[in-house]
Design a protein around this motif. Structure first.
Motif, short mmCIF file in Angstrom:
data_model
loop_
_atom_site.label_atom_id
_atom_site.label_comp_id
_atom_site.label_asym_id
_atom_site.label_seq_id
_atom_site.Cartn_x
_atom_site.Cartn_y
_atom_site.Cartn_z
N ALA A 25 7.16 23.46 2.99
CA ALA A 25 7.93 24.03 4.10
C ALA A 25 8.55 22.95 4.99
O ALA A 25 9.33 23.25 5.88
N MET A 26 8.21 21.70 4.75
CA MET A 26 8.72 20.62 5.61
C MET A 26 10.06 20.10 5.11
O MET A 26 10.32 20.13 3.91
N ASP A 27 10.86 19.59 6.03
CA ASP A 27 12.08 18.89 5.63
C ASP A 27 11.67 17.43 5.42
O ASP A 27 11.32 16.74 6.38
N LEU A 28 11.70 16.98 4.18
CA LEU A 28 11.21 15.64 3.84
C LEU A 28 12.34 14.81 3.22
O LEU A 28 12.16 14.17 2.18
N PRO A 35 -3.18 11.44 9.57
CA PRO A 35 -2.96 11.55 8.13
C PRO A 35 -3.02 10.17 7.45
O PRO A 35 -2.58 9.18 8.02
N ARG A 36 -3.58 10.13 6.26
CA ARG A 36 -3.81 8.89 5.50
C ARG A 36 -4.64 7.88 6.30
O ARG A 36 -4.59 6.68 6.04
N GLY A 37 -5.37 8.37 7.30
CA GLY A 37 -6.23 7.49 8.10
C GLY A 37 -5.43 6.45 8.88
O GLY A 37 -5.97 5.41 9.29
N LEU A 66 0.82 -1.21 0.00
CA LEU A 66 0.00 0.00 0.00
C LEU A 66 0.85 1.26 0.00
O LEU A 66 1.94 1.28 0.59
N ALA A 67 0.32 2.28 -0.68
CA ALA A 67 1.04 3.55 -0.78
C ALA A 67 1.09 4.25 0.57
O ALA A 67 0.14 4.21 1.35
N SER A 68 2.23 4.88 0.81
CA SER A 68 2.41 5.70 2.00
C SER A 68 3.40 6.79 1.63
O SER A 68 3.70 6.98 0.45
N GLY A 69 3.88 7.52 2.63
CA GLY A 69 4.81 8.60 2.33
C GLY A 69 5.84 8.76 3.43
O GLY A 69 5.87 7.98 4.39
N VAL A 70 6.69 9.78 3.30
CA VAL A 70 7.75 9.98 4.30
C VAL A 70 7.49 11.22 5.14
O VAL A 70 8.28 11.52 6.04
N ALA A 71 6.40 11.94 4.88
CA ALA A 71 6.12 13.17 5.64
C ALA A 71 5.83 12.86 7.10
O ALA A 71 5.06 11.94 7.40
N GLY A 72 6.45 13.61 7.98
CA GLY A 72 6.12 13.51 9.40
C GLY A 72 6.77 12.36 10.14
O GLY A 72 6.47 12.12 11.30
N GLU A 118 13.81 3.45 6.88
CA GLU A 118 12.80 2.40 6.91
C GLU A 118 12.55 1.91 8.34
O GLU A 118 11.50 1.32 8.63
N ALA A 119 13.51 2.16 9.23
CA ALA A 119 13.34 1.72 10.62
C ALA A 119 12.44 2.66 11.42
O ALA A 119 12.01 2.31 12.53
N ASP A 120 12.16 3.83 10.88
CA ASP A 120 11.30 4.78 11.61
C ASP A 120 9.84 4.38 11.44
O ASP A 120 9.31 4.41 10.31
N PRO A 121 9.18 4.02 12.56
CA PRO A 121 7.77 3.67 12.42
C PRO A 121 6.93 4.91 12.12
O PRO A 121 7.32 6.03 12.48
#
Ligand code: NAP
Length: 303
Positions: free
Chosen positions: A263-266, A134-136, A107-113, A122-125
């Motif tokens: 404005a976010m560091d992504l 966000p994204r439910g 499933l699609a996801s993102g790296v924001a936040g 990838e280790a960051d939950p």
């Protein structure tokens, strides 16, 4: 493998379907309109009609398939709550349908936040849990099914999955620049965006389907972080516009809904994904795509 793809007609979905077909998979795509259905059929994709709110169709698509790739998203930036609710309902339906089958669910996801002050890995939950997130909270919801007989894999796409004809975030930033007559960047423009070319992202998805263990978080990231100042400079060059810093206080008013992201560091790493899948991005960089006219009006969809 028989693969059911939602969002099969979208930017990432179209490229992913091409990769799936080239790899010999049999693809069924969810299509909500005649135009999307026709585009899919022309490629040799079986069409299942329905939209994201049609959970009966989504359930049937998941039941018939040996794997599900979920890339559809309403992207209604004026109503993020409704977008998140639809996303969660679709992911609940797919995970419940696949429970006990051991079938892959990507499933699609993102790296924001995910992190602040350093590139995410990838280790960051995901910190996003529950329907109001966000994204439910769909990534965590899906990954919870790894011990319930589903093989979930999250596809964390860079905030720009770029290429000629992209209508995503960079296209939105280009639209603001052309409307305002200035290519702006937030503050000192040192915040960075990870980036990946759409062809590399699609190849990562299909390689992930073949190789990623249940519960994996994959990062579709080729460039760890492109400073927003460099993005604005490339847009300025491409469209003959002056380039300027936008005061942090004015960023929201200047950029509108895309301000939150721009404005976010992504920044994000993909070291684990590259190692796990043997995946090496080879496509053009974001700046190369902007400089080559990939965001000009009528840019071809050639990948
Ligand atoms: N592109 C990026 O840079 C990026 C970055 C991070 C995460 N993502 C995520 O990756 C996924 C794919 O993104 P994308 O860029 O390929 O998006 P996209 O080009 O906007 O495509 C969205 C897909 O979802 C379908 N869709 C939209 N509303 C629908 C509805 N109500 N019912 C059924 N289908 C619906 C669209 O169908 P139609 O073709 O009929 O409109 C299209 O196939 C999304 O979850 C997105 O949030 C993308």
């Amino acid at each position: 493998m028989r693969v059911f793809v939602t969002g099969a007609s979208g930017w990432i979905g179209s490229a992913t379907v091409d990769e799936l077909l080239a790899a010999g998979h049999e693809v069924t795509g969810l299509a909500r309109s005649d135009a999307s259905a026709a585009a899919l059929e022309a490629k040799g994709v079986r069409v299942r009609r329905g939209d994201l709110d049609d959970l009966v169709s989504i359930r049937a698509g998941a039941q018939e398939a040996e794997a599900v790739i979920h890339l559809a998203n309403k992207h209604d930036w004026s109503n993020p709550a409704a977008t998140a609710a639809a996303e969660r309902a679709a992911v609940e339906t797919i995970t419940e349908t696949l429970t006990g089958t051991d079938r892959p669910f990507l499933l699609a996801s993102g790296v924001a936040g995910l992190t602040q002050g350093r590139p995410s890995t990838e280790a960051d939950p995901s910190p996003f849990h529950g329907p109001d997130a966000p994204r439910g909270g769909s990534e965590n919801l899906a990954l919870e099914f790894a011990d319930r007989g589903v093989a979930p894999v999250s596809l964390r796409f860079a905030p720009t999955v770029h290429g000629a004809g992209d209508h995503g975030f960079i296209a939105a930033i280009v639209a603001v620049a052309r409307e305002k007559g200035v290519s702006g960047f937030p503050g000192d423009g040192s915040n960075r965006w990870a980036a990946v070319h759409v062809s590399d992202a699609a190849r990562m998805v299909v390689t992930g389907l073949a190789k990623a263990p249940a519960g994996s978080r994959l990062h579709a990231v080729a460039e760890e972080g492109v400073p927003t100042r460099e993005i604005a400079e490339a847009i300025g060059r491409s469209f003959g516009l002056p380039v300027a810093s936008i005061d942090p206080e004015d960023v929201q008013g200047h950029f509108g809904w895309i301000a939150t992201f721009f404005a976010m560091d992504l920044a994000a790493s993909s070291a684990v994904t590259r190692e796990l899948l043997g995946w090496t991005p080879v496509g053009p960089t974001l700046i190369e795509d902007i400089d080559a006219g990939g965001y000009a009006p009528g840019a071809s969809l050639a990948r």
